[in-house]
Design a protein around this motif. Structure first.
Motif, PDB file in Angstrom:
ATOM      1  N   ARG A  82     -20.538  -5.919  -3.617  1.00 35.60           N
ATOM      2  CA  ARG A  82     -21.312  -5.652  -2.405  1.00 35.60           C
ATOM      3  C   ARG A  82     -22.328  -6.751  -2.117  1.00 35.60           C
ATOM      4  O   ARG A  82     -22.571  -7.111  -0.962  1.00 35.60           O
ATOM      5  CB  ARG A  82     -22.027  -4.307  -2.539  1.00 35.60           C
ATOM      6  N   HIS A  83     -22.928  -7.307  -3.174  1.00 34.45           N
ATOM      7  CA  HIS A  83     -23.974  -8.311  -2.978  1.00 34.45           C
ATOM      8  C   HIS A  83     -23.460  -9.744  -3.081  1.00 34.45           C
ATOM      9  O   HIS A  83     -24.248 -10.686  -2.988  1.00 34.45           O
ATOM     10  CB  HIS A  83     -25.087  -8.106  -4.002  1.00 34.45           C
ATOM     11  N   LEU A  84     -22.142  -9.925  -3.258  1.00 35.73           N
ATOM     12  CA  LEU A  84     -21.626 -11.285  -3.390  1.00 35.73           C
ATOM     13  C   LEU A  84     -21.862 -12.123  -2.132  1.00 35.73           C
ATOM     14  O   LEU A  84     -22.237 -13.300  -2.248  1.00 35.73           O
ATOM     15  CB  LEU A  84     -20.144 -11.266  -3.746  1.00 35.73           C
ATOM     16  N   PRO A  85     -21.671 -11.569  -0.915  1.00 39.11           N
ATOM     17  CA  PRO A  85     -21.984 -12.383   0.277  1.00 39.11           C
ATOM     18  C   PRO A  85     -23.428 -12.872   0.291  1.00 39.11           C
ATOM     19  O   PRO A  85     -23.699 -14.005   0.707  1.00 39.11           O
ATOM     20  CB  PRO A  85     -21.711 -11.416   1.437  1.00 39.11           C
ATOM     21  N   LEU A  86     -24.359 -12.047  -0.177  1.00 39.45           N
ATOM     22  CA  LEU A  86     -25.752 -12.468  -0.240  1.00 39.45           C
ATOM     23  C   LEU A  86     -25.936 -13.598  -1.240  1.00 39.45           C
ATOM     24  O   LEU A  86     -26.637 -14.584  -0.960  1.00 39.45           O
ATOM     25  CB  LEU A  86     -26.644 -11.281  -0.617  1.00 39.45           C
ATOM     26  N   LEU A 128     -12.296 -17.971  -5.997  1.00 30.51           N
ATOM     27  CA  LEU A 128     -13.002 -16.778  -5.538  1.00 30.51           C
ATOM     28  C   LEU A 128     -12.206 -16.085  -4.425  1.00 30.51           C
ATOM     29  O   LEU A 128     -12.165 -14.852  -4.349  1.00 30.51           O
ATOM     30  CB  LEU A 128     -14.398 -17.149  -5.055  1.00 30.51           C
ATOM     31  N   TYR A 129     -11.573 -16.880  -3.580  1.00 27.71           N
ATOM     32  CA  TYR A 129     -10.701 -16.309  -2.552  1.00 27.71           C
ATOM     33  C   TYR A 129      -9.521 -15.587  -3.198  1.00 27.71           C
ATOM     34  O   TYR A 129      -9.139 -14.483  -2.768  1.00 27.71           O
ATOM     35  CB  TYR A 129     -10.182 -17.412  -1.626  1.00 27.71           C
ATOM     36  N   ILE A 130      -8.927 -16.187  -4.235  1.00 24.09           N
ATOM     37  CA  ILE A 130      -7.808 -15.563  -4.940  1.00 24.09           C
ATOM     38  C   ILE A 130      -8.262 -14.266  -5.610  1.00 24.09           C
ATOM     39  O   ILE A 130      -7.540 -13.262  -5.615  1.00 24.09           O
ATOM     40  CB  ILE A 130      -7.216 -16.550  -5.971  1.00 24.09           C
ATOM     41  N   VAL A 131      -9.472 -14.264  -6.158  1.00 25.74           N
ATOM     42  CA  VAL A 131     -10.034 -13.042  -6.745  1.00 25.74           C
ATOM     43  C   VAL A 131     -10.190 -11.971  -5.671  1.00 25.74           C
ATOM     44  O   VAL A 131      -9.902 -10.789  -5.905  1.00 25.74           O
ATOM     45  CB  VAL A 131     -11.393 -13.341  -7.420  1.00 25.74           C
ATOM     46  N   TRP A 132     -10.643 -12.369  -4.480  1.00 25.86           N
ATOM     47  CA  TRP A 132     -10.781 -11.422  -3.365  1.00 25.86           C
ATOM     48  C   TRP A 132      -9.452 -10.757  -3.057  1.00 25.86           C
ATOM     49  O   TRP A 132      -9.381  -9.533  -2.898  1.00 25.86           O
ATOM     50  CB  TRP A 132     -11.308 -12.160  -2.135  1.00 25.86           C
ATOM     51  N   ILE A 136     -15.710 -16.828   2.710  1.00 26.05           N
ATOM     52  CA  ILE A 136     -15.852 -15.976   1.527  1.00 26.05           C
ATOM     53  C   ILE A 136     -16.866 -14.863   1.790  1.00 26.05           C
ATOM     54  O   ILE A 136     -16.631 -13.689   1.455  1.00 26.05           O
ATOM     55  CB  ILE A 136     -16.285 -16.815   0.300  1.00 26.05           C
ATOM     56  N   MET A 137     -17.986 -15.188   2.407  1.00 21.55           N
ATOM     57  CA  MET A 137     -19.003 -14.182   2.709  1.00 21.55           C
ATOM     58  C   MET A 137     -18.456 -13.101   3.638  1.00 21.55           C
ATOM     59  O   MET A 137     -18.637 -11.905   3.398  1.00 21.55           O
ATOM     60  CB  MET A 137     -20.237 -14.842   3.329  1.00 21.55           C
ATOM     61  N   VAL A 138     -17.768 -13.526   4.680  1.00 16.12           N
ATOM     62  CA  VAL A 138     -17.228 -12.570   5.654  1.00 16.12           C
ATOM     63  C   VAL A 138     -16.162 -11.692   5.021  1.00 16.12           C
ATOM     64  O   VAL A 138     -16.158 -10.467   5.188  1.00 16.12           O
ATOM     65  CB  VAL A 138     -16.654 -13.325   6.872  1.00 16.12           C
ATOM     66  N   GLN A 175     -16.522  -7.666   4.548  1.00 15.05           N
ATOM     67  CA  GLN A 175     -15.622  -6.760   5.251  1.00 15.05           C
ATOM     68  C   GLN A 175     -14.924  -5.800   4.301  1.00 15.05           C
ATOM     69  O   GLN A 175     -14.901  -4.585   4.544  1.00 15.05           O
ATOM     70  CB  GLN A 175     -14.582  -7.570   6.032  1.00 15.05           C
ATOM     71  N   GLU A 176     -14.360  -6.326   3.217  1.00 14.96           N
ATOM     72  CA  GLU A 176     -13.617  -5.471   2.301  1.00 14.96           C
ATOM     73  C   GLU A 176     -14.534  -4.535   1.507  1.00 14.96           C
ATOM     74  O   GLU A 176     -14.174  -3.396   1.234  1.00 14.96           O
ATOM     75  CB  GLU A 176     -12.777  -6.322   1.344  1.00 14.96           C
ATOM     76  N   SER A 177     -15.710  -5.022   1.141  1.00 13.60           N
ATOM     77  CA  SER A 177     -16.658  -4.159   0.421  1.00 13.60           C
ATOM     78  C   SER A 177     -17.083  -2.995   1.297  1.00 13.60           C
ATOM     79  O   SER A 177     -17.227  -1.854   0.824  1.00 13.60           O
ATOM     80  CB  SER A 177     -17.886  -4.962  -0.024  1.00 13.60           C
ATOM     81  N   ARG A 178     -17.278  -3.269   2.587  1.00 14.01           N
ATOM     82  CA  ARG A 178     -17.668  -2.208   3.513  1.00 14.01           C
ATOM     83  C   ARG A 178     -16.506  -1.245   3.751  1.00 14.01           C
ATOM     84  O   ARG A 178     -16.675  -0.029   3.765  1.00 14.01           O
ATOM     85  CB  ARG A 178     -18.129  -2.817   4.837  1.00 14.01           C
TER      86      ARG A 178
END
Length: 219
Positions: free
Chosen positions: A168-172, A89-93, A151-153, A157-160
């Motif tokens: 946008r809702h992945l951190p949630l 998931l980090y690599i996807v980010w 991952i949430m942070v 940050q990047e979505s914002r």
């Protein structure tokens, strides 16, 4: 028996969704990002199957305690695959938001992954017993929780920053998954009924897969 039927139906639907969606993204995805998302979903479903299939078998036959070894081994496999899931998931980010550099962050994620897996490999976890030591349950989840927070942070940050709606809702979703999971780690030994929280925890991961599926439609 009603519990066995209900859990089995839920597990079959979940595993079917994760694996079918994952393999579809993996083999039909047109880009590296789509294939990474597919690999994440397949890993999630395949890893969880090691625990859920023996659990369903146990509920229909001689019970959970009598199948402690199979359940414990499945729990171990799931612990490892979930760790790799968050690394992917980090690599996807990085891929999705086209992040360059930040080598320290990448090293940190790999170190946390190795630490978590290393802790899971310790014999003190007593995976093959019915009730594993709470201390090691907490210890092995510390680096895992740190990975989840990162991952949430990062996605928030990047979505914002990019005004991106897809993640946008992945951190949630990740926050909910940990919110439902950690009480099970801490209290399931003395309050078995709290294990029901694994259902909404699983649904949070279904939500993550669904986000990836929608993104693949555009990649």
């Amino acid at each position: 028996m009603p519990q066995a039927i209900a859990e089995t139906v839920f597990d079959v639907l979940y595993l079917g969704f994760a694996l079918i969606t994952g393999f579809t993204m993996l083999f039909k995805g047109r880009t590296g990002l789509a294939k990474k998302l597919g690999c994440m979903a397949v890993l999630l479903g395949a890893g969880d199957a090691f625990h859920l299939v023996p659990r369903c078998y146990a509920l229909f036959t001689t019970g959970l305690e009598a199948n402690a070894a199979a359940l414990g081994f499945g729990k171990f496999v799931t612990s490892v695959t979930m760790t790799v899931f968050y690394l992917l998931l980090y690599i996807v980010w990085r891929d999705y938001f086209q992040v360059e550099g930040r080598k320290g962050l990448t090293v940190s994620m790999y170190v946390l992954t190795a630490l978590r897996i290393g802790l899971c490999l310790l014999p003190q976890n007593a995976w093959l017993t019915y009730r594993q030591p709470l201390l090691y349950g907490i210890l092995r989840n510390v680096p895992f929780a740190v990975m989840g927070v990162l991952i949430m942070v990062l996605f928030a940050q990047e979505s914002r920053r990019t005004e991106d709606a897809a993640f946008r809702h992945l951190p949630l979703a990740v926050g909910l998954s940990f919110g439902f999971y950690l009480p099970v780690v801490l209290l399931s030994g003395v309050l078995p009924v709290i294990g029901i929280l694994m259902i909404p925890k699983t649904l949070a991961y279904v939500w993550v897969i669904w986000m990836g599926w929608k993104i693949c439609a555009n990649y």
